[in-house]
Write an enzyme that holds these catalytic residues in place. Structure first.
Site, PDB file in Angstrom:
ATOM      1  N   LEU A   1       0.848  -1.201   0.000  1.00 32.37           N
ATOM      2  CA  LEU A   1       0.000   0.000   0.000  1.00 32.37           C
ATOM      3  C   LEU A   1       0.886   1.256   0.000  1.00 32.37           C
ATOM      4  CD1 LEU A   1      -3.125   0.585   0.102  1.00 32.37           C
ATOM      5  CD2 LEU A   1      -2.774   1.108   2.521  1.00 32.37           C
TER       6      LEU A   1
ATOM      7  N   GLU B   1       8.989 -11.924 -19.114  1.00 34.30           N
ATOM      8  CA  GLU B   1       8.238 -11.209 -20.144  1.00 34.30           C
ATOM      9  C   GLU B   1       9.178 -10.649 -21.225  1.00 34.30           C
ATOM     10  OE1 GLU B   1       6.422  -8.540 -17.274  1.00 34.30           O
ATOM     11  OE2 GLU B   1       7.626  -6.871 -18.034  1.00 34.30           O
TER      12      GLU B   1
ATOM     13  N   HIS C   1       2.351  -5.795 -19.885  1.00 36.16           N
ATOM     14  CA  HIS C   1       3.040  -4.845 -18.985  1.00 36.16           C
ATOM     15  C   HIS C   1       2.745  -3.396 -19.407  1.00 36.16           C
ATOM     16  CE1 HIS C   1       6.716  -4.245 -16.145  1.00 36.16           C
ATOM     17  NE2 HIS C   1       5.843  -3.245 -16.040  1.00 36.16           N
TER      18      HIS C   1
ATOM     19  N   ARG D   1       5.389  -7.075 -10.333  1.00 36.86           N
ATOM     20  CA  ARG D   1       6.447  -7.750 -11.067  1.00 36.86           C
ATOM     21  C   ARG D   1       6.106  -9.238 -11.149  1.00 36.86           C
ATOM     22  NH1 ARG D   1       7.790  -3.567 -12.723  1.00 36.86           N
ATOM     23  NH2 ARG D   1       9.781  -2.507 -12.474  1.00 36.86           N
TER      24      ARG D   1
ATOM     25  N   ILE E   1       1.055   4.096  -5.255  1.00 43.27           N
ATOM     26  CA  ILE E   1       0.150   3.555  -6.278  1.00 43.27           C
ATOM     27  C   ILE E   1      -0.955   2.742  -5.603  1.00 43.27           C
ATOM     28  CG2 ILE E   1      -0.065   2.175  -8.377  1.00 43.27           C
ATOM     29  CD1 ILE E   1       2.939   2.629  -8.871  1.00 43.27           C
TER      30      ILE E   1
HETATM   31  C1  GLV Z   1       6.805  -0.321 -14.407  1.00 40.34           C
HETATM   32  O1  GLV Z   1       6.730  -1.495 -14.283  1.00 40.34           O
HETATM   33  C2  GLV Z   1       7.504   0.540 -13.509  1.00 40.34           C
HETATM   34  O2  GLV Z   1       8.190   0.046 -12.605  1.00 40.34           O
HETATM   35  O3  GLV Z   1       7.398   1.757 -13.667  1.00 40.34           O
END
Ligand code: GLV
Length: 321
Positions: free
Chosen positions: A156, A265, A283, A236, A159
């Site tokens: 948390l 990926e 992604h 991730r 983002i």
């Molecule tokens: C994207 O995955 C980032 O870390 O900005």
């Protein structure tokens, strides 16, 4: 390639947003590491001159490359996550690392909600249902719901909080798991991830990658999430045991998953493609023109600040001081 000797050298480890690469090309002699046939020779040729590098957070920069560039002073990283950068090696070599936090919070949160809603409400499955003419033979299967359900957020941070705000708007109850309970947060905290997985409809991952969180969502956590639950990963690929996620989806021991990130990926097991209970994304958490432009500007601005002897805008905590 011809280089303008009045411009400083810059080692670009991985391909990043093309307009950002164009900005870098205008200011630096950019040496493209990922395109180089003899990477060691390229690095050796920059030993005496290269003070700056740029990279993506995912590709990062390995300790041996950092150590092979004794003049290196700054690594400007495109992405909020910088798990691919060996920050311990950077710190030991006196190299600063910067990332691109905050400018991506809102768009990543939008992506997370998109994936959450489309996974639980089976938007992609239903789109195929219409295209394949199945609707003509009868309505689509009913789905689980989002409203009134509990969302468990792992990580948390900035983002995570932007996601929580949106999910509250969708009538969800928010709980969270992380290293520590946060004093200024009123959502219920779970110190134990398995306990939280048991309690939630949706388990959403937005914690950093790296050794500390590797395979944190394993078969046991997935079993706790169970048939009633959904996994959303916008963090991730390394944060989950990907084989265990595939197995849980194949066997229907979890309700479904929305996955934006993968361990290797853009490669993943093609077994994922056969499944209707997973939504796959390439992604694209921060993948809007607006946000990628802002992230790229921060990559450029951190480098410009360093070359001007000014304070860095967004240095990561590991290399500060
Ligand atoms: C994207 O995955 C980032 O870390 O900005």
């Amino acid at each position: 390639m011809k280089f303008d000797m009045s411009k400083p050298d810059l080692l670009l480890i991985a391909s990043i947003y093309p307009p950002t690469m164009a900005q870098l090309d205008a200011q630096y002699n950019v040496h493209r590491y990922w395109e180089s046939k003899d990477k060691d020779a390229l690095v050796a040729s920059l030993k005496e001159t290269c003070v700056a590098a740029a990279t993506s957070g995912f590709a990062g920069m390995k300790g041996d490359v950092i150590r092979a560039l004794p003049k290196l002073k700054i690594i400007s990283c495109f992405g909020v996550g910088y798990d691919g950068v060996d920050t311990a090696a950077a710190k030991a070599a006196g190299v600063k690392v910067t990332n691109t936090p905050d400018v991506l919070n809102e768009c990543v949160a939008d992506t997370a909600m998109t994936l959450l809603l489309s996974t639980v409400r089976r938007t992609v499955f239903n789109d195929r249902f219409v295209r394949e003419g199945k609707w003509l033979k009868g309505g689509a299967p009913l789905t689980d719901k989002v409203w009134g359900e509990t969302l468990g957020i792992v990580g948390l941070g900035r983002i995570g909080k932007a996601i929580a705000k949106r999910a509250e708007g969708f009538g969800m109850k928010i709980v969270y798991h992380g290293r520590n309970q946060q004093a200024d947060v009123s959502y219920d905290y779970y110190a134990d991830l398995k306990e939280m997985a048991k309690a939630v409809k949706v388990l959403l991952l937005i914690m950093p990658g790296g050794a500390a969180t590797e395979k944190m969502v394993n078969a046991e956590v997935l079993a706790a999430l169970g048939k009633k639950g959904y996994l959303i990963n916008v963090s991730r690929g390394t944060n989950v045991d990907e084989a265990a996620v595939l197995k849980a989806l194949q066997e229907g021991t979890i309700g479904g998953a929305g996955l934006d990130v993968f361990v290797d990926e853009p490669r993943m097991s093609e077994e994922f493609f056969k499944l209707d209970n997973v939504v796959l994304q390439p992604h694209v958490g921060s993948g809007t023109v607006h946000t990628r432009t802002a992230m790229g500007q921060l990559v450029v601005d951190n480098l410009t600040a360093w070359f001007a002897g000014k304070p860095l805008l967004t240095e990561v905590p590991e290399t500060r001081g």
